[in-house]
Design a protein around this motif. Sequence first.
Motif, mmCIF file in Angstrom:
data_model
loop_
_atom_site.group_PDB
_atom_site.id
_atom_site.type_symbol
_atom_site.label_atom_id
_atom_site.label_comp_id
_atom_site.label_asym_id
_atom_site.label_seq_id
_atom_site.Cartn_x
_atom_site.Cartn_y
_atom_site.Cartn_z
ATOM 1 N N GLY A 180 0.850 -1.102 -0.039
ATOM 2 C CA GLY A 180 0.049 -0.070 -0.010
ATOM 3 C C GLY A 180 0.840 1.214 0.016
ATOM 4 O O GLY A 180 0.271 2.398 -0.302
ATOM 5 N N GLY A 181 1.996 1.143 0.521
ATOM 6 C CA GLY A 181 2.941 2.418 0.483
ATOM 7 C C GLY A 181 2.820 3.205 1.711
ATOM 8 O O GLY A 181 3.410 4.113 1.747
ATOM 9 N N THR A 182 1.791 3.075 2.396
ATOM 10 C CA THR A 182 1.526 3.928 3.600
ATOM 11 C C THR A 182 2.648 4.020 4.666
ATOM 12 O O THR A 182 2.776 5.253 5.314
ATOM 13 C CB THR A 182 0.027 3.526 4.419
ATOM 14 O OG1 THR A 182 0.219 2.137 4.779
ATOM 15 C CG2 THR A 182 -1.080 3.655 3.220
ATOM 16 N N ASP A 183 3.512 3.228 4.707
ATOM 17 C CA ASP A 183 4.584 3.290 5.653
ATOM 18 C C ASP A 183 5.947 3.764 4.803
ATOM 19 O O ASP A 183 6.412 4.730 5.268
ATOM 20 C CB ASP A 183 4.733 2.014 6.503
ATOM 21 C CG ASP A 183 3.980 1.654 7.436
ATOM 22 O OD1 ASP A 183 3.384 2.634 8.181
ATOM 23 O OD2 ASP A 183 3.793 0.401 7.670
ATOM 24 N N VAL A 184 6.141 2.836 3.702
ATOM 25 C CA VAL A 184 7.380 3.080 2.950
ATOM 26 C C VAL A 184 7.323 4.629 2.491
ATOM 27 O O VAL A 184 8.467 5.261 2.385
ATOM 28 C CB VAL A 184 7.261 2.154 1.652
ATOM 29 C CG1 VAL A 184 8.250 2.570 0.678
ATOM 30 C CG2 VAL A 184 7.484 0.829 2.153
ATOM 31 N N MET A 185 6.244 5.092 2.055
ATOM 32 C CA MET A 185 6.233 6.456 1.400
ATOM 33 C C MET A 185 6.451 7.568 2.601
ATOM 34 O O MET A 185 7.068 8.707 1.938
ATOM 35 C CB MET A 185 5.129 6.787 0.327
ATOM 36 C CG MET A 185 5.004 5.878 -0.879
ATOM 37 S SD MET A 185 6.220 6.214 -1.992
ATOM 38 C CE MET A 185 6.325 7.932 -2.370
ATOM 39 N N VAL A 186 6.080 7.440 3.565
ATOM 40 C CA VAL A 186 6.336 8.224 4.668
ATOM 41 C C VAL A 186 7.973 8.462 4.916
ATOM 42 O O VAL A 186 8.558 9.530 4.853
ATOM 43 C CB VAL A 186 5.778 7.833 6.007
ATOM 44 C CG1 VAL A 186 6.256 8.849 7.113
ATOM 45 C CG2 VAL A 186 4.069 7.905 5.928
ATOM 46 N N GLU A 187 8.687 7.182 4.724
ATOM 47 C CA GLU A 187 9.919 7.208 4.843
ATOM 48 C C GLU A 187 10.706 7.674 3.648
ATOM 49 O O GLU A 187 11.671 8.472 3.794
ATOM 50 C CB GLU A 187 10.640 5.879 5.074
ATOM 51 C CG GLU A 187 9.989 5.361 6.448
ATOM 52 C CD GLU A 187 10.590 4.045 6.985
ATOM 53 O OE1 GLU A 187 10.017 3.466 7.929
ATOM 54 O OE2 GLU A 187 11.460 3.328 6.076
#
Lengths: 153, 268
Positions: free
Chosen positions: B27-34
């Motif tokens: 989903g990217g909801t953790d990866v994209m924050v980083e």
Amino acid sequence: MNVHFTVNGEEREAAVQGPESLLFVLRERLGLLGAKDACEQGECGSCTVIVDGDLVCSCLVMAADAEGTEVLTVEGLATEDELHPVQQAFVEHGAVQCGFCTPGFVVATAHLLEHQPAPTEPEIREALSGNICRCTGYGALLRAVQSMGGASP
Amino acid sequence: MDIDRPRSLDETLAAAGEYPDATLLAGGTDVMVEVNFRTRQVRRVISLRGVADLSEWNGTRIGAGVTYRRMELGPIPALAQLARTVGSPQIRSVGTLGGNLGTASPAGDTHPFLAACDASIEVRSRDGGTRILSWSEFLTGPKLNALKPGEVITAVVLPEHLPARQEFGKVGVRSAMVISTVSACVMRDEEGRTTVALGAVGPTVLRAARAEEMMSAESHPSAEALAEFSRLVSDEVRPITDHRSTEAYRRHASGVLARRLLERCLAA
């Protein structure tokens, strides 16, 4: 790298650098400034768009991963001559203060009404819980959405 | 940056085997924050967007790509409850079960549910085949899990029979978009066997074993038994003080939350 996707019904191609976000590409490469850049961590909802039918924060979508998707931004809602009914309702109810959060709220509301044409107040509050208005204009926002209850979006 | 876009599980495992250091993107909801905060270097991505195999949900086997939105609308009560507390509609429409395990935050909201029902995690790789790990083998520390290079989380496997009485709850500063200060899941079966798992109050989710043992022996818990259950839970958690809360508050809230959830189970 170039990505190819459909934005507001048009086939588009955009140059993408590294893991940058869909939000960045929409704003900086395609000139679509409706989705706003604020928290960059999915907290505020000001960058809300619809990707393949899902309501998402475009700051949390990797642009390179948007290949082949269908993206709808706030710019894709109104026609040349006419506001989208959600936009019209926001105008009529004064649901806009500084306006920064407005595109995100408009997209989230349009998505809500598409799936739930007559939402209850708790359903509206929950559906819009990912959008923050730091002018705190929630009363007018709620009234604008309620005014559309039962009307087809 | 390079990106692979596999269309099947086999293609995914082949890509992960070839590029064991690649970032798996769901989903990217953790990866994209980083990514946005420049705390993660991403040189190669394996996108799971097109891997339909991972989104299959057959009874007690839930694919790693199943989103919170689907869990929210699904048939398992506590899983639906917890999914509804995650983020916002924007987060729930794309965030996944596998992502919550991959990130392995001590506050991961699926973890108390998985621990309370003794779920297993299925991981696969091109070269190593399939491994089935218990939740406690999989979650090894704060933001740490037992995945080996080249392995992909493919599914969560729940026990065949889940107690009908199951409740999830969490404590935070608002109802939406909040990272848990304390989260908990309580289950109680027909024989009274009670499990209680707590999140955000230890390096990983934990089970309050003494509270479970004590409450499982109570067929009709008295007010005193409930108070003792609450006290044992508060005693067994291992919280820290950080920017989100204090050790003392988390300890207190753990006991209160676990007792309330148990009371709901008993009333059901």
